[in-house]
Write a protein that holds these residues in place. Structure first.
Motif, PDB file in Angstrom:
ATOM      1  N   HIS A   1       0.840  -1.206   0.000  1.00 50.05           N
ATOM      2  CA  HIS A   1       0.000   0.000   0.000  1.00 50.05           C
ATOM      3  C   HIS A   1       0.878   1.261   0.000  1.00 50.05           C
ATOM      4  N   ALA A   2       1.993   1.198  -0.708  1.00 52.53           N
ATOM      5  CA  ALA A   2       3.015   2.240  -0.629  1.00 52.53           C
ATOM      6  C   ALA A   2       2.526   3.625  -1.052  1.00 52.53           C
ATOM      7  N   ALA A   3       1.509   3.697  -1.908  1.00 52.00           N
ATOM      8  CA  ALA A   3       1.052   4.999  -2.420  1.00 52.00           C
ATOM      9  C   ALA A   3      -0.152   5.557  -1.668  1.00 52.00           C
ATOM     10  N   GLU A   4      -0.815   4.725  -0.881  1.00 53.30           N
ATOM     11  CA  GLU A   4      -2.090   5.139  -0.301  1.00 53.30           C
ATOM     12  C   GLU A   4      -1.906   6.267   0.709  1.00 53.30           C
ATOM     13  N   GLY A   5      -2.615   7.364   0.456  1.00 52.25           N
ATOM     14  CA  GLY A   5      -2.515   8.559   1.277  1.00 52.25           C
ATOM     15  C   GLY A   5      -1.738   9.680   0.627  1.00 52.25           C
TER      16      GLY A   5
ATOM     17  N   ASP B   1     -14.046  20.312   0.553  1.00 53.65           N
ATOM     18  CA  ASP B   1     -13.644  19.087   1.238  1.00 53.65           C
ATOM     19  C   ASP B   1     -14.702  18.686   2.250  1.00 53.65           C
ATOM     20  N   ARG B   2     -14.793  17.401   2.463  1.00 56.27           N
ATOM     21  CA  ARG B   2     -15.747  16.854   3.434  1.00 56.27           C
ATOM     22  C   ARG B   2     -15.154  16.926   4.842  1.00 56.27           C
ATOM     23  N   GLY B   3     -15.883  17.586   5.744  1.00 57.91           N
ATOM     24  CA  GLY B   3     -15.434  17.687   7.123  1.00 57.91           C
ATOM     25  C   GLY B   3     -16.043  16.622   8.006  1.00 57.91           C
TER      26      GLY B   3
ATOM     27  N   SER C   1      -7.090  18.745  -6.515  1.00 60.20           N
ATOM     28  CA  SER C   1      -7.767  17.691  -5.738  1.00 60.20           C
ATOM     29  C   SER C   1      -8.244  16.542  -6.620  1.00 60.20           C
ATOM     30  N   SER C   2      -7.428  16.167  -7.609  1.00 58.88           N
ATOM     31  CA  SER C   2      -7.829  15.116  -8.546  1.00 58.88           C
ATOM     32  C   SER C   2      -6.997  13.844  -8.404  1.00 58.88           C
ATOM     33  N   ILE C   3      -6.050  13.808  -7.466  1.00 59.85           N
ATOM     34  CA  ILE C   3      -5.158  12.662  -7.323  1.00 59.85           C
ATOM     35  C   ILE C   3      -5.837  11.562  -6.510  1.00 59.85           C
ATOM     36  N   ILE C   4      -5.774  10.349  -7.046  1.00 59.81           N
ATOM     37  CA  ILE C   4      -6.353   9.176  -6.401  1.00 59.81           C
ATOM     38  C   ILE C   4      -5.234   8.154  -6.187  1.00 59.81           C
ATOM     39  N   THR C   5      -5.222   7.540  -5.021  1.00 56.32           N
ATOM     40  CA  THR C   5      -4.192   6.541  -4.725  1.00 56.32           C
ATOM     41  C   THR C   5      -4.832   5.220  -4.307  1.00 56.32           C
TER      42      THR C   5
ATOM     43  N   SER D   1      -9.406  11.216   3.102  1.00 58.97           N
ATOM     44  CA  SER D   1      -9.073  11.299   1.678  1.00 58.97           C
ATOM     45  C   SER D   1      -8.700  12.714   1.252  1.00 58.97           C
ATOM     46  N   CYS D   2      -8.937  13.691   2.122  1.00 59.63           N
ATOM     47  CA  CYS D   2      -8.709  15.095   1.785  1.00 59.63           C
ATOM     48  C   CYS D   2      -7.322  15.556   2.229  1.00 59.63           C
TER      49      CYS D   2
END
Length: 436
Positions: A250-254, A335-337, A269-273, A418-419
């Motif tokens: 899971h090296a990229a997650e986050g 962003d979702r709080g 805010s378009s990057i997904i991991t 995720s934010c």
């Protein structure tokens, strides 16, 4: 050793000490002249400390430099991992009184443990704290060892954060020897942005102490350069030389927490991991994170134009500076709080909302509340505006939570994992720099 001297406000600025985990100082207490070490602490230090040395394959280089050195003295280290104080204390011959974020002391039980049992020193992050300097001076008068991180917070990309000459001024003011440490590989074990730990090893490199006489003989610029030559540590450059792998599926997650803009299409805010993959939801550019934290191409995909995280992040910070004078209404999508709190006295007691969105605008952070908790504290308005002109300080605490002083009130904003909260801090700092 001379006593505490009067301190100018500028000397306080370097104490932007980052947050540590709730029990940071508790487990590794060795005792101090002020109190008898509790039985629980005597038990947990060799057991948990031993576990850390085994779990992270900790090895030391230069620990012999501490032979014959007794308190008082100051320990300065680069800051790369949330467990840095644990790891250092697990191999250190003396008990270190770590300077810790004041928010920990606001927690009722933990505050008692830190202040009464572990003798930690509190620091309100993000602003000058004269009381912290007085507390450190008093610790030195008792012959204690004090540890702190001049960078003020953990690195996000493996590169050292800047600290100015006020660090050298503080070192000279305290009239005690200074021990410098490099934590090599700590970032790779679990980067600040990461959701999963990696397998790897940590080297704690201890340098020869700088004595009081040597400190006084140097010019401030020379002392600052001497400290910086050790603490300005680059994980990326270190990896290029040593090539030590840190493995995780899971090296990229986050990574979206630090990579909040796409360098291919400039979308925000378009990057997904996922797992080892980093991709843009807008232009479909994609790369993989390898065991050395390099960004490598994926077969059949257009790779991002940067092959390492620090270069990408530096590009983002340059872009942020261009956004300071923009006319965009919303610089990033909302962003979702998850938790919006207000500080009451020394603790966070009031939850103002648990369902809200946060929007970054050119001159303010906007919160739109979908529920109305804590309305007696800030009123019944559905929208709350933090104008940058009235924000006295803004920092990121544990888990990337935003903590800010707005006027004379303290607030905490926790976003969904995720934010990216980093973009709020870096935009705020860019605005502050532009004003000054």
């Amino acid at each position: 050793m001379s006593g505490f001297r009067s301190v100018s406000p500028e000397l306080c600025k370097c104490f932007r000490v980052d947050t540590m985990e709730i029990l940071m100082l508790l487990f590794l207490h060795r005792g101090c002249p002020m109190s008898k070490t509790p039985l629980f602490i005597r038990f947990i230090r060799p057991t948990y400390g031993g576990y850390l040395r085994w779990r992270y394959k900790i090895k030391t280089v230069g620990l012999e430099h501490l032979n014959g050195l007794k308190g008082p003295y100051l320990v300065l280290s680069n800051h790369v991992h949330v467990l840095d104080p644990f790891m250092i204390s697990s191999v250190w011959p003396d008990h270190i009184r770590w300077v810790a974020g004041a928010y920990l002391f606001r927690l009722k039980i933990v505050g008692f443990l830190l202040s009464k049992l572990v003798t930690g020193i509190a620091k309100q992050q993000g602003r000058s704290d004269y009381q912290t300097i007085k507390d450190i001076s008093q610790a030195f008068k008792k012959g204690d060892v004090v540890g702190l991180f001049p960078e003020g917070t953990r690195t996000w990309d493996g590169e050292a954060l800047p600290f100015d000459i006020t660090t050298a001024k503080l070192v000279r003011m305290f009239h005690v020897p200074v021990v410098l440490i490099n934590l090599e590989g700590g970032y790779g074990l679990k980067p600040r942005w990461a959701t999963h730990a990696r397998e790897g090893q940590l080297t704690i490199r201890v340098f020869k102490p700088i004595g009081e006489g040597e400190i006084l003989a140097m010019k401030l610029s020379e002392l600052h350069a001497s400290i910086g030559s050790v603490l300005n540590f680059s994980y990326n450059a270190w990896q290029e030389e040593h090539r030590i792998p840190f493995e995780s599926e899971h090296a990229a997650e986050g990574l979206q927490r630090v990579l909040y803009m796409c360098p291919q299409c400039n979308q925000r805010s378009s990057i997904i991991t996922e797992y080892k993959s980093v991709c843009c939801s807008s232009c479909n550019a994609s790369s993989m994170v390898d065991a050395f934290d390099n960004l490598v191409p994926v077969d059949g995909k257009t790779p991002f134009r940067f092959n390492d995280i620090p270069s990408w992040h530096q590009w983002e910070k340059d872009q942020i500076k261009h956004l300071v004078d923009t006319s965009d209404v919303e610089l990033f999508p909302p962003d979702r709080g998850e938790v919006f709190q207000a500080g009451v006295g020394r603790r966070f007691l009031k939850k103002l909302s648990v369902d809200f969105t946060v929007t970054l605008r050119p001159h303010a952070i906007i919160i739109n509340r979908n529920d109305m908790l804590g309305t007696d504290h800030i009123g019944t308005d559905k929208q709350f505006i933090f104008d940058f002109e009235d924000i006295r300080s803004l920092i990121l605490n544990a888990k990337g939570t935003i903590e800010l002083f707005f006027g004379d009130k303290l607030f905490r904003i926790q976003l969904h994992r995720s934010c990216s909260t980093l973009k709020y801090l870096e935009f705020f700092e860019a605005c502050k720099e532009a004003r000054t």
